[in-house]
Scaffold this motif. Sequence first.
Motif, PDB file in Angstrom:
ATOM      1  N   ARG A  88      25.740 106.973 -16.993  1.00 14.11           N
ATOM      2  CA  ARG A  88      26.233 107.197 -18.359  1.00 14.11           C
ATOM      3  C   ARG A  88      27.749 107.018 -18.427  1.00 14.11           C
TER       4      ARG A  88
ATOM      5  N   THR B   6      30.827 106.885 -21.631  1.00 12.86           N
ATOM      6  CA  THR B   6      31.129 107.020 -23.051  1.00 12.86           C
ATOM      7  C   THR B   6      32.384 106.225 -23.384  1.00 12.86           C
TER       8      THR B   6
ATOM      9  N   GLN C  49      34.232 103.289 -30.038  1.00 18.43           N
ATOM     10  CA  GLN C  49      33.595 102.115 -30.649  1.00 18.43           C
ATOM     11  C   GLN C  49      34.489 100.876 -30.564  1.00 18.43           C
TER      12      GLN C  49
ATOM     13  N   ASN D  16      24.028 103.333 -19.231  1.00 20.39           N
ATOM     14  CA  ASN D  16      23.773 103.928 -20.540  1.00 20.39           C
ATOM     15  C   ASN D  16      25.129 104.100 -21.218  1.00 20.39           C
TER      16      ASN D  16
ATOM     17  N   CYS E 233      27.392 104.887 -24.171  1.00 18.14           N
ATOM     18  CA  CYS E 233      27.365 105.618 -25.439  1.00 18.14           C
ATOM     19  C   CYS E 233      28.680 105.385 -26.175  1.00 18.14           C
ATOM     20  N   THR E 234      28.591 105.123 -27.466  1.00 16.21           N
ATOM     21  CA  THR E 234      29.783 104.879 -28.272  1.00 16.21           C
ATOM     22  C   THR E 234      30.064 106.073 -29.167  1.00 16.21           C
ATOM     23  N   VAL E 235      31.355 106.354 -29.344  1.00 12.01           N
ATOM     24  CA  VAL E 235      31.784 107.490 -30.151  1.00 12.01           C
ATOM     25  C   VAL E 235      32.858 107.012 -31.118  1.00 12.01           C
TER      26      VAL E 235
ATOM     27  N   ASP F 159      31.159 114.403 -18.814  1.00  5.93           N
ATOM     28  CA  ASP F 159      29.797 113.988 -19.125  1.00  5.93           C
ATOM     29  C   ASP F 159      29.495 112.593 -18.591  1.00  5.93           C
ATOM     30  N   GLU F 160      30.308 112.099 -17.694  1.00  3.40           N
ATOM     31  CA  GLU F 160      30.126 110.752 -17.165  1.00  3.40           C
ATOM     32  C   GLU F 160      29.262 110.769 -15.914  1.00  3.40           C
TER      33      GLU F 160
ATOM     34  N   GLY G 124      24.663 114.001 -21.153  1.00  2.00           N
ATOM     35  CA  GLY G 124      24.976 113.800 -22.565  1.00  2.00           C
ATOM     36  C   GLY G 124      24.325 114.804 -23.486  1.00  2.00           C
ATOM     37  N   THR G 125      23.380 115.595 -23.025  1.00  2.00           N
ATOM     38  CA  THR G 125      22.760 116.572 -23.903  1.00  2.00           C
ATOM     39  C   THR G 125      23.695 117.753 -24.090  1.00  2.00           C
TER      40      THR G 125
END
Length: 689
Positions: free
Chosen positions: A149, A151, A154, A184, A186-188, A215-216, A233-234
């Motif tokens: 994962r 993050t 964007q 995985n 993830c975009t923020v 969270d990586e 990520g949860t």
Amino acid sequence: MALRVVACLNRTSTVLEYLSKKGYNRTEAMLRMESANQDVDGRPIPTRVEESGGAKYAKAFDLFRNWIEENLEIYKPDLRRLLWPVFVYSFLDLVSQWYPKESKNFFKNYKEIFENEHEHDLRALQAMALPEHVDSNEVAKIYYSQRYRVTLSQTAFYNLIGFLESKEKEGGAVLVSLIQKHLNVCTVERTADEQFSLAKLIERAKRPDDFPAEDEGIPGHNPGSANITQGAGTTVLTRLKLGQMTLDQESRQDVLGELQNEDKTNPPAPGQSTLVEAFEQRIKREESEEVPGRTELPPRPPPIARDIAMEVQKVKENRDRFQIPGRTGGVGPGVTVTMFTFHNTNDSVTCLDFSGDYRLVAAGFDLHYIRVWSLDGSALPGPPQLDGQESRPTASHRLIGHSGPVYNVSFAPATASTDKQGITNCRYLLSCSADKTVRLWSLESWSCVVIYKGHDGPVWDVTWGPHGHYFLTGSFDRTARLWSTDRVDYLRLFVGHDRDVDHVCFHPNSAYVFTGSCDKMVRMWLVTNGYPVRMFTGHAGNITALACSPDGKTLASADDLGTIILWDLAPGKLLKRMRGHGKGGIWSLTWSVESTVLVSGGADGTVRVWDVQLPNDASGQGKVIGEGGAGQKMEPSVSNVPGAGGKKKAKEVVVTSDQISAFPTKKSPVYKVLFTQQNLVLAGGAFLP
């Protein structure tokens, strides 16, 4: 097969001829370009050796790395987080596809980029060469079985997609395949998460070091999520009860009665609150917090007169303390540090501790013994004699019993005593050693009372619980264990670290414990059942110190690279990182009573004061108010490690704006720092000529 190729070529030629006749020149040109160098299935045919086989991974990685380094500064920290998973999965694909020579060269050429942060994973992967190794290697199985994962903001993500599409033939297709298969991403949005705001991105771009987000990575593997039971990520975490445990009704009445008598005997000064008022304010504050129930805490023995006297003394010290509110108007609070330096130790001191009544200091030695002194230099009473006569007082006492180096010592909880009997003075001392044992020493008879055995290796750390009776140990056998003084067997076993448990500490309410390991992770455990409730990952070095704030809401952890990280326990989030110490390890941390200031000491021979409440991106600079014995000038933005001498220039160390002040010593590594209940700091170290 030949007929298929001829048919495919005939169809392409027919279509091109048709487009030319109709005048669709642009479409004809695009078709000619796309049909060039393609096989019958539409896949590009490699025309150079670096586009085929194992060489394509090295080409793609070089392309990706160069693009990141040429990107805008604000996006580099985020995009660099992709380099490690791309490196790992490229290497694993090379091994699994039977390219032993290419995989070896790939690993050798790029491993130096990741040695500081992923040293242990690199060590586990470097011996792999055959496809069979992918199925047998534990680290490889972790990476192949789960997605990594990452993050990204964007804007950085769209930047990445544009690059991959524009460089498809040069290596982008390889990168797209790796990202789709193994990552995985993830975009923020910037507005949705403060960590990805423009101000935060600019701040991270200015940092000299790059650290992983909490969270990586892969859940349960360094780095990873603070949640030990859910996927990365949860946000579903075990609910914590971090409030202080209040006194039972009977003990509260006893303390209240003693405080009323004290107020009558010694009335408060004008403008000062009474002890009863201070006590009632503390009770109201504790009752407003969510506290664990009696069944959620380890059982405690019934309170005795000493426990009541200690509570009374704590109320006195809390009311009369020097208050430290944190920075006001950008000016840091003044903190007083008293340094105790031990001479002629021949570098044999391994640990130090100060007693809670501030009367004694104990040092452990690698020569297998412990020595105890009084802080004011007065003689210590000797052990009682068999004939009832008093023994001759001595300047110090040597405690002999361990058969290996002593790695840590810990005084039992105590408070300063105002009566002649010294009812609240410290009576016991714990020590741990390379001989796999923990010993309990009586400070009245100056002898060993109990030997605790259970660890299967050297015991690195030992500490008392906040209320005594219980203590915690960490060992080479990768476990931490909870003990009570009235039993020789351990009560709880905390298992989960991949390497030695080097440091342990209690939460102030005794419901939780923390463990730090050289696997670079900090774990939080529930005492009653031994279950893990939090996992904090983000350190790039081995954990060297832990300390939980008195209010029970924040944990401070330090590593051997000179970084301090503050963790918000309830959400399991990283609050900020603080830098200032040189490399070699931060060996001790301590909090002020208000939980607003943190003090650290370490191998670089400095005591440093940190503002906990100041945001990481503040513009203020920490100032150094002392100079090292070697005469080295220390600036706000960089600090030189004391003791390096005048001829050789010391390595500069970045100091973050959280630092309020620093106190260099004369070549004395600081083994222990301790905030007293009145917010004065005690520090101890050994002079190394």
